[in-house]
Design a protein around this motif. Structure first.
Motif, short mmCIF file in Angstrom:
data_model
loop_
_atom_site.label_atom_id
_atom_site.label_comp_id
_atom_site.label_asym_id
_atom_site.label_seq_id
_atom_site.Cartn_x
_atom_site.Cartn_y
_atom_site.Cartn_z
N ALA A 82 0.83 -1.19 0.00
CA ALA A 82 0.00 0.00 0.00
C ALA A 82 0.87 1.25 0.00
O ALA A 82 0.59 2.23 -0.69
N ALA A 83 1.92 1.18 0.75
CA ALA A 83 2.81 2.33 0.81
C ALA A 83 3.45 2.58 -0.54
O ALA A 83 3.62 3.73 -0.97
N GLU A 84 3.79 1.52 -1.17
CA GLU A 84 4.40 1.68 -2.48
C GLU A 84 3.40 2.26 -3.45
O GLU A 84 3.72 3.09 -4.29
N VAL A 85 2.20 1.76 -3.32
CA VAL A 85 1.16 2.27 -4.21
C VAL A 85 0.98 3.76 -3.96
O VAL A 85 0.84 4.54 -4.90
N GLU A 86 1.02 4.08 -2.73
CA GLU A 86 0.84 5.49 -2.42
C GLU A 86 1.96 6.32 -3.02
O GLU A 86 1.75 7.38 -3.60
N ALA A 87 3.13 5.81 -2.88
CA ALA A 87 4.27 6.52 -3.45
C ALA A 87 4.11 6.64 -4.96
O ALA A 87 4.41 7.68 -5.55
N LEU A 88 3.65 5.58 -5.53
CA LEU A 88 3.45 5.59 -6.97
C LEU A 88 2.40 6.60 -7.37
O LEU A 88 2.58 7.39 -8.31
N VAL A 89 1.32 6.56 -6.66
CA VAL A 89 0.24 7.49 -6.97
C VAL A 89 0.72 8.92 -6.86
O VAL A 89 0.46 9.76 -7.72
N GLU A 90 1.45 9.12 -5.83
CA GLU A 90 1.94 10.48 -5.64
C GLU A 90 2.83 10.91 -6.78
O GLU A 90 2.73 12.02 -7.31
N ALA A 91 3.70 10.02 -7.13
CA ALA A 91 4.62 10.35 -8.20
C ALA A 91 3.89 10.60 -9.50
O ALA A 91 4.21 11.52 -10.25
N VAL A 92 2.92 9.76 -9.75
CA VAL A 92 2.19 9.92 -11.00
C VAL A 92 1.37 11.21 -10.97
O VAL A 92 1.24 11.91 -11.98
N GLU A 93 0.86 11.47 -9.84
CA GLU A 93 0.08 12.70 -9.73
C GLU A 93 0.94 13.90 -10.10
O GLU A 93 0.49 14.83 -10.74
N GLN A 94 2.14 13.81 -9.69
CA GLN A 94 3.02 14.93 -9.94
C GLN A 94 3.65 14.89 -11.33
O GLN A 94 3.80 15.91 -11.97
N LEU A 95 4.05 13.74 -11.69
CA LEU A 95 4.78 13.64 -12.95
C LEU A 95 3.89 13.25 -14.12
O LEU A 95 4.24 13.50 -15.27
N GLY A 96 2.85 12.64 -13.80
CA GLY A 96 1.95 12.23 -14.87
C GLY A 96 2.35 10.90 -15.46
O GLY A 96 3.40 10.34 -15.14
N THR A 97 1.50 10.41 -16.27
CA THR A 97 1.79 9.12 -16.91
C THR A 97 2.65 9.40 -18.14
O THR A 97 2.67 10.51 -18.65
N GLY A 98 3.30 8.39 -18.56
CA GLY A 98 4.13 8.58 -19.73
C GLY A 98 5.56 8.94 -19.38
O GLY A 98 6.40 9.10 -20.26
N ARG A 99 5.79 9.08 -18.16
CA ARG A 99 7.17 9.39 -17.77
C ARG A 99 7.56 8.41 -16.67
O ARG A 99 7.90 8.78 -15.56
N TRP A 100 7.46 7.21 -17.01
CA TRP A 100 7.64 6.16 -16.02
C TRP A 100 9.03 6.08 -15.44
O TRP A 100 9.22 5.67 -14.31
N ARG A 101 9.93 6.45 -16.23
CA ARG A 101 11.28 6.41 -15.67
C ARG A 101 11.39 7.41 -14.51
O ARG A 101 11.93 7.13 -13.46
N ASP A 102 10.86 8.56 -14.77
CA ASP A 102 10.89 9.57 -13.73
C ASP A 102 10.07 9.15 -12.52
O ASP A 102 10.46 9.37 -11.38
#
Length: 709
Positions: free
Chosen positions: A591-611
């Motif tokens: 769940a924590a990882e998911v949260e981290a992921l969500v956060e990152a995606v929220e900020q970086l958006g999709t399509g920039r998976w490396r980032d």
DNA sequence: GTTAGGG
DNA sequence: CCCTAAC
């Protein structure tokens, strides 16, 4: 090796943990050293392969050595270096039939960056627990005529098995090593020379004459005590990893811990020692290498763990909770069955070398423990070349692998305590009743009434595909394990290792005391301990513990080798798959990882998976941006389906909502971008932000910005 | 080397 | 998670 990652690790002071991920191209390459000499053939090739593998893992090893002061660590590093330099040496190492244990085990990069925040906040949690998972091999002292100083197990240098020193494995004990090398060479040469004699030679070399017992066991399908060795999973101390730099923003929960533990646990699993392989084995190996079948092999590992549900045993000792799961590799769920078939070789704890014997026909089968092939030992079908008319089949059993043991203890636990715990676990598992299982060509042979011939086991048959396994005689289930949130048991482990998996012999030792003050343990120390645990062959055995394993067995840590498995040691994602294209172990996102992921995606958006990956899982080497992307994909799917249809770890609805919001937002962004210029975006963004009411405003982080990491 | 998307 | 086409 990615210098990038290296830097990170170095910075973090966890070089030992650095496991640069090799590029896909690298991972896939199957280059071997050129082997043109007919003579060498199998062995040479094997050696070459092993060498390759070693090189692969070298980096990690070196890192460890550099950082760690641990003797073992150093030794290992040294060994590797030497191996690299000397092909011959490598060959010997890899080919050594005598000891599976000898195969070098590569330390797992188990530990990872520790989440300070987490530790501080939740001192008493699982994160503090040390997760050990090593494979140990139990040897019967009875076997070897040679002196075996089992008493001094604490020092690897002093451990001798079958006349071989485990210490040398680490490359430190020159004298012992020399002796072993000689022995190995002899064995090898003989093998190469005359097949028919190979058996005998090996037998001598290994000095494991347990004909009687083996035969008896085999015939009676009784517990296996006589085999040369029993393999145990490694116990490895695993530090809980951090998700990434974003952790500060991530709320770490138990799940997280679990996840981490789990993840590392898995890591350790990946470690494998190099094992010698018989000629036949090599052939198979080569085949496997060139075919996709190998993919199955890794599954074994996975599979092993996966079968935990069925049989789980839990017992309490000294306030420690021990869970024993039965590992039924053969009892693979339908879904995974295919894998087993393909990788049956690797799946079996040990296999037998079959050789036809020209005498004693009706007596049944005569089995000698002859040439152990590496740890897990696979069988070599040497029998074919021999008297095909002879009804007798000779089996060479290197070792048995006992059900996997998983131990989780607190970092504050003493080494001695841990050792005792392991010992207890071993005793328990050995004493709880084991039976022998037989696998032929990936299929379990269940019919005890069939003759070997009927079963297709003969010198003319597929002896090389014959394997024996140790199985729990019963499958008690431990409800406690299943508990959703055991205080000390990480949910992930429970879920993934136990719940979702088929019966796999997993023994979990839980030390309640683990929740003790984590602060006492320093990272360095932890690493050190970890290293020792992971690397020291002798660690599993507690010198202080009076008991030796029943039947005068000695427990030695050995890297878990699958019979035919590509003996690759994997540390990190890269190695996990290595050249063999093994499927990586499944590592569910917490769940924590998911949260981290969500956060990152929220900020970086999709399509920039490396980032995104870097942002959310910078230090989680086992997560690739592809993984992250895939996870997002599944998250979006999960979020879009009814909660009842969701499986696996439940992701908080809140996160799923964010996933959907972010997905919708970025999808729109992309569409707009494609359509034209992103202008009206602001309004949209604001709406979303308001809707989500979270700090992560999509607009707040310009797409470019995020990548700056 | 990354992405995107199917498997 | 894997694989691959496409970039």
């Amino acid at each position: 090796m990615s210098s990038k990652k290296r830097l990170h690790y170095g910075f973090s002071g966890y070089q030992s943990l650095v496991i640069p991920k090799a590029p896909r191209s690298v991972r896939r390459r199957h280059s071997h050293k050129n082997i043109d000499n007919d003579q060498i053939c199998a062995f040479e090739l094997l050696a070459a392969v092993a060498s390759e593998l070693l090189q692969e893992s070298e980096s990690s090893a070196c890192s460890n050595a550099a950082v760690g002061k641990d003797e073992l660590s150093d030794c290992r590093a040294v060994t590797k270096c030497e191996q690299l330099k000397e092909d011959k040496a490598v060959k010997s190492e890899c080919l050594d039939q005598g000891s599976c244990v000898e195969s070098a085990y590569i330390p797992e990069p188990a530990a990872q960056e520790q989440n300070l925040k987490y530790s501080l906040d939740k001192p008493n949690h699982i994160e503090n627990n040390i997760f050990h998972k090593n494979t140990c091999t139990v040897f019967n002292s009875d076997f070897s005529k040679k002196d075996r100083s089992y008493t001094k197990l604490e020092n690897c240098k002093e451990v001798n098995i079958d006349g071989k020193s485990y210490a040398e494995v680490e490359g430190r004990s020159s004298n012992l090593k020399d002796a072993r090398d000689k022995k190995i060479q002899t064995g090898t040469q003989k093998q190469l020379g005359d097949d028919s004699k190979k058996t005998e030679d090996l037998t001598v070399a290994n000095s494991c004459s347990v004909k009687g017992p083996i035969e008896k066991h085999v015939n009676n399908n009784a517990a296996i005590n006589s085999d040369g060795s029993v393999q145990f999973p490694w116990y490895r101390a695993v530090r809980r990893p951090s998700f990434g730099k974003q952790k500060n923003n991530v709320k770490l929960g138990i799940r997280d811990d679990d996840e981490n533990s789990y993840g590392f646990y898995r890591h350790s699993t990946n470690i494998r020692a190099f094992r010698q392989t018989s000629r036949v084995g090599y052939g198979r190996m080569r085949k496997m290498l060139t075919s996709r079948h190998w993919k199955a092999a890794p599954q074994l590992k996975d599979y092993e763990r996966s079968c935990s549900n069925y049989g789980m045993k839990s017992f309490y000792r000294n306030r420690k909770r021990v869970y024993a799961l039965e590992r039924c590799r053969l009892e693979i769920p339908s879904k995974r069955r295919r894998f087993c078939h393909c990788s049956s070789i690797a799946a079996y704890d040990w296999q037998a070398n079959c050789k036809s014997i020209s005498n004693s026909p009706e007596k049944g089968i005569k089995r000698d423990i002859i040439s152990p092939r590496g740890t897990g030992a696979s069988a070599s079908a040497s029998g074919r070349n021999h008297q095909k008319k002879d009804p007798n089949v000779k089996f060479s059993i290197k070792s048995f692998k006992v059900p996997e043991l998983i131990i989780e203890v607190s970092e504050t636990e003493t080494v001695g305590s841990l050792k005792r715990t392991v010992m207890e676990a071993v005793k328990t598992i050995l004493g709880s009743g084991l039976r022998v299982g037989m696998v032929l060509q990936g299929t379990k042979v269940r019919d005890d009434d069939r003759t070997l011939q009927q079963a297709g086991i003969s010198q003319n048959g597929n002896l090389n595909n014959l394997g024996f396994t140790l199985e729990p005689s019963s499958y008690p289930v431990s409800p406690s394990l299943r508990s959703k949130n055991p205080p000390t048991l990480s949910p992930d482990i429970a879920d993934h290792e136990l719940t979702r998996r088929p019966p796999s012999p997993i023994l979990e030792l839980e030390l309640p005391s683990s929740s003790s003050d984590p602060s006492k343990i320093k990272m360095d120390k932890h690493d050190e301990d970890y290293q020792k645990l992971a690397l020291s062959p002798t660690n599993p055995i507690d010198p202080t513990s009076d008991g030796a394993i029943p039947n005068s067995r000695t427990l030695v840590i050995v890297s878990p080798l699958n019979a035919e498995a590509p003996v690759v040691v994997s540390v990190g994602p890269k190695n996990s798959r290595s050249e063999l294209s093994q499927r990586r172990t499944r590592r569910p996102f917490s769940a924590a990882e998911v949260e981290a992921l969500v956060e990152a995606v929220e900020q970086l958006g999709t399509g920039r998976w490396r980032d995104v990956k870097i942002r959310a899982f910078e230090y989680a080497d086992h997560r690739t941006y592809v993984d992250v992307k895939d996870k997002w994909k599944t998250l979006v799917h999960t979020a879009s389906i009814a909660p009842q249809q969701r499986r696996g770890e439940q992701v908080p609805q809140e996160l799923l909502d964010r996933v959907l919001a972010a997905h919708a937002y970025w999808s729109k962004q992309h569409r707009k971008h494609h359509a034209e210029a992103p202008k009206p975006v602001d309004a949209q963004v604001q709406n979303i932000d308001a809707l989500e009411n979270n700090n992560n405003s999509y607009t707040s982080t310009p797409s470019k910005e995020g990548s700056a990491i």
